[in-house]
Scaffold this motif. Structure first.
Motif, mmCIF file in Angstrom:
data_model
loop_
_atom_site.group_PDB
_atom_site.id
_atom_site.type_symbol
_atom_site.label_atom_id
_atom_site.label_comp_id
_atom_site.label_asym_id
_atom_site.label_seq_id
_atom_site.Cartn_x
_atom_site.Cartn_y
_atom_site.Cartn_z
ATOM 1 N N ARG A 61 1.869 31.479 44.935
ATOM 2 C CA ARG A 61 0.937 31.877 43.704
ATOM 3 C C ARG A 61 0.451 30.420 43.253
ATOM 4 O O ARG A 61 1.248 29.968 42.456
ATOM 5 N N ASP B 180 9.119 34.948 40.350
ATOM 6 C CA ASP B 180 8.393 35.780 39.543
ATOM 7 C C ASP B 180 8.402 35.299 37.979
ATOM 8 O O ASP B 180 7.058 35.236 37.561
ATOM 9 N N ASP C 125 4.752 33.500 36.455
ATOM 10 C CA ASP C 125 4.246 33.878 35.066
ATOM 11 C C ASP C 125 4.064 32.553 34.331
ATOM 12 O O ASP C 125 3.165 32.423 33.449
HETATM 13 MG MG MG Z 1 5.691 39.396 37.334
#
Ligand code: MG
Ligand code: NAI
Length: 391
Positions: free
Chosen positions: A110, A274, A278
């Motif tokens: 990401r 995660d 974010d």
């Molecule tokens: Mg998430």
């Protein structure tokens, strides 16, 4: 010619994925796109949000673009099922989680990289006013194990309870009845940890990042974070140009707004990855900009991190930002060795953002709705058009 499995899914997934394909075609990437059924419609009609025919398509073609899916809690899902399928034991599972597990897509990448001129960029107070640190951080999230592996119980069976009782720390829970107990495990393996760490170091080397941070909590999670930390130190020896840093997940969330520009590549277990991804995405513009790749040994799937945003799916023209999806398609191009085309698309996006004439509603900090156009927001399609005209 290469074949790409196109899986729009639900809601705005159906809007943004075709926009990404429009950009891929405009940049001269030649491919066949085959449609992969996935998502809520297939749950309702077939009792399976991830039909086997879609898995077969991915097994055959190896590369997929994915939009977004709608997930609902178990009971709500059961209610919407076609009447002929009700009570037959169908259970809803998130198809994107299903894809990650089926193909062991264990490496999630990401990137959170600021675009100059993005009005949503993070700014920070400094001596003479404000400064805007440019963030260039790429998060490697272990995608298949850890706290999200799904090994959990409410009211654990006796065997599980007995096994746990062998641990001295279980003394603390000795008077709690099993039916009053819920357990989620955090399982980390040496193999998967090695794979994510090596992939992250390789990425840092390839793209010139000077540091790699393992973001865990080894002082408390001594076994799982501890194993990852030991492996990171060993693997780091093979990458002398890259400094290994380590941070605790909680402290990292605080440093996020203090010195985000200092971090290069970050590696973390599933849940921590995660959270941290974010957090960093918020600094570079949020969901309209957050792209991702799920990479396994055989198959790879590229998707924006946002969901299906059902409240906007009916708007016509659509208002949502297609950039996260288009940037995910760029990650796909990088993955298959079409780096020049990816670079071209990214510079076109950068130009549109820096010029600042064409902005989706989120970039103008507007509340989403059909009226955003009267305040000067562009539509999803107009944003894509602007990107294409800058290619
Ligand atoms: Mg998430
Ligand atoms: P969401 O990401 O769909 O939307 C949250 C809010 O973010 C939206 O209301 C909108 O304000 C904004 N947003 C999202 N994408 C945007 C874009 N491209 N441009 C501009 N603004 C954007 O998350 P939410 O509302 O929590 O979930 C909706 C559904 O999506 C649920 O059913 C959820 O389970 C599912 N979901 C699916 C994911 C996936 O497919 N990977 C990930 C997250 C949620």
């Amino acid at each position: 010619m290469r074949t790409i499995v196109s899986m729009p899914g639900d809601g705005i997934g159906k809007t943004v994925l075709p926009e990404a394909i429009r950009v891929l075609e405009a940049v001269g990437f030649e491919a066949n796109y085959v449609n992969g059924d996935i998502g809520w419609d297939f749950w309702i009609k077939e009792g399976n949000a991830l039909p086997k025919r879609t898995i077969d398509l991915l097994s055959e073609h190896k590369v997929g673009l994915f939009g977004a899916i709608t997930s609902k809690p178990k009971d709500a899902a059961e209610k919407e099922l076609d009447p002929s399928l009700k009570g037959k034991g169908y259970v809803y599972f998130s198809p994107i989680v299903g894809l990650r597990q089926h193909f062991n897509l264990d490496i999630c990448i990401r990137p959170c990289i600021s675009f100059k001129g993005n009005p949503l960029n993070f700014i920070r107070r400094c001596d003479n006013g404000f400064e805007e640190p440019m963030v260039n951080c790429v998060i490697f999230r272990q995608n298949t194990e850890g706290l999200y592996a799904g090994v959990e119980w409410t009211n654990p069976p006796k065997m599980v309870r007995d096994a746990l009782e062998t641990h001295p720390k279980m003394k603390f829970f000795k008077d709690v009845a099993s039916e009053d107990m819920a357990i989620s495990t955090r399982i980390v393996t040496r193999q998967a940890s090695k794979r994510i760490l090596t992939a992250a170091f390789e990425y840092a080397k390839k793209y010139g990042y000077k540091n790699l941070t393992l973001c865990e909590k080894p002082n408390v999670l001594r076994e799982t974070s501890g194993m990852m930390f030991k492996l990171a130190k060993e693997i780091a020896k093979d990458y002398p140009g890259i400094e290994l840093w380590d941070t605790n997940i909680d402290a990292q969330m605080m440093w996020l707004t203090k010195n985000p520009e200092n971090y290069g590549v970050i590696v973390a277990e599933n849940m921590f990855g995660d959270i941290i991804s974010d957090g960093f995405a918020g600094l570079i513009g949020g969901l309209g900009f957050a792209c991702s790749a799920n990479i396994g040994q055989d198959v790879a799937v590229f998707e924006p991190t946002h969901g299906s945003a059902p409240k906007y799916q009916e708007l016509n023209p659509s208002i949502v930002n297609p950039i996260a999806m288009i940037m995910s398609a760029c990650m796909m191009l990088d993955h298959i060795g079409e780096n020049d085309k990816a670079k071209k698309i990214r510079s076109a996006i950068a130009k549109v953002i820096e010029e600042g004439k064409v902005r989706t509603y989120d970039m103008m900090k507007l509340k989403g709705g059909a009226d955003v156009f009267k305040y000067g927001a562009c539509s999803t399609q107009q944003m894509t058009d602007a990107i294409i005209s800058n290619l």
